[in-house]
Enzyme design. Structure first.
Site, mmCIF file in Angstrom:
data_model
loop_
_atom_site.group_PDB
_atom_site.id
_atom_site.type_symbol
_atom_site.label_atom_id
_atom_site.label_comp_id
_atom_site.label_asym_id
_atom_site.label_seq_id
_atom_site.Cartn_x
_atom_site.Cartn_y
_atom_site.Cartn_z
ATOM 1 N N LYS A 40 0.767 -1.164 -0.082
ATOM 2 C CA LYS A 40 -0.205 -0.101 -0.054
ATOM 3 C C LYS A 40 0.963 1.173 0.057
ATOM 4 C CE LYS A 40 -3.899 -1.953 2.327
ATOM 5 N NZ LYS A 40 -4.810 -1.861 3.338
ATOM 6 N N ALA A 91 -0.644 0.822 5.915
ATOM 7 C CA ALA A 91 -1.107 0.219 7.001
ATOM 8 C C ALA A 91 -2.036 -1.149 6.705
ATOM 9 C CB ALA A 91 -1.534 0.855 8.195
ATOM 10 N N ASP A 92 -2.000 -2.343 7.224
ATOM 11 C CA ASP A 92 -2.967 -3.135 7.265
ATOM 12 C C ASP A 92 -3.217 -3.898 8.360
ATOM 13 O OD1 ASP A 92 -4.652 -4.260 5.014
ATOM 14 O OD2 ASP A 92 -3.959 -6.196 5.942
ATOM 15 N N THR A 93 -4.508 -4.545 8.863
ATOM 16 C CA THR A 93 -4.946 -5.079 10.001
ATOM 17 C C THR A 93 -5.077 -6.633 9.491
ATOM 18 O OG1 THR A 93 -5.378 -3.020 10.904
ATOM 19 C CG2 THR A 93 -6.054 -5.145 12.168
ATOM 20 N N GLY A 116 0.573 -4.334 10.410
ATOM 21 C CA GLY A 116 1.755 -3.747 9.635
ATOM 22 C C GLY A 116 1.612 -2.401 9.265
#
Length: 167
Positions: A22, A38-40, A75
């Site tokens: 991203k 960011a990623d969850t 992340g």
């Protein structure tokens, strides 16, 4: 961005890869800027739970999490104006109480599960289901704020806690 899990990809690696992808995608369109990706990922064991898009998928997530501990992986990748990238993976353990059918039905009727990793929003009504949080609460919300702040300061952004200098 294709967020599909790669064959054999573990939850930690998935969250880190998506955050980096991203950030890289946005950086290419905005050179010379600070970029945050960011990623969850919510995982029960090695199983990555989907971002719930239907009530049935949210119900499956809640049933799996009911009475169990799971992990939330966040992340984060920051790219500075010179193109230097730094990343961090944040792990948080969350334990849900055992959910009754009535509790699940009432939560699902509210709709706040839509688009949420693991089918719940800890900052909303699902907070009542949480018996334990070990680690970063803001990671479970969707962005580990402390760790993100540390990455930004490490890249040379002047340290300025929220509210500092506001008038």
């Amino acid at each position: 961005l294709d967020e599909a899990v790669l064959p054999g990809e573990q939850p930690e690696a998935h969250a880190a890869r998506l955050a980096q992808a991203k950030a890289s995608a946005v950086s290419a369109r905005h050179p010379g800027a600070f970029i945050l990706g960011a990623d969850t990922v919510v995982a029960c064991g090695r199983r990555i739970l989907d971002k719930a898009e239907t009530e049935e998928s949210a119900r499956r997530c809640l049933a799996l999490l009911s009475g169990r501990r799971h992990r939330v992986y966040g992340g984060v990748t920051v790219i500075d104006p010179e193109g230097r990238a730094v990343s961090r993976l944040v792990r948080t353990a969350v334990t849900f109480k055992r959910l009754s059918e009535e509790e699940m039905a009432a939560y699902l009727a509210g709709g706040e599960w839509r688009g949420k990793a693991g089918g719940y929003a800890i900052q909303g009504r699902a907070a009542a289901f949480v018996r334990f949080v070990g680690g970063s609460y803001t990671n479970v919300v969707g962005l580990p704020v402390h760790e993100t702040y540390q990455l930004l300061v490490g890249l040379g952004l002047p340290p300025r806690p929220p509210g500092a200098g506001d008038s």
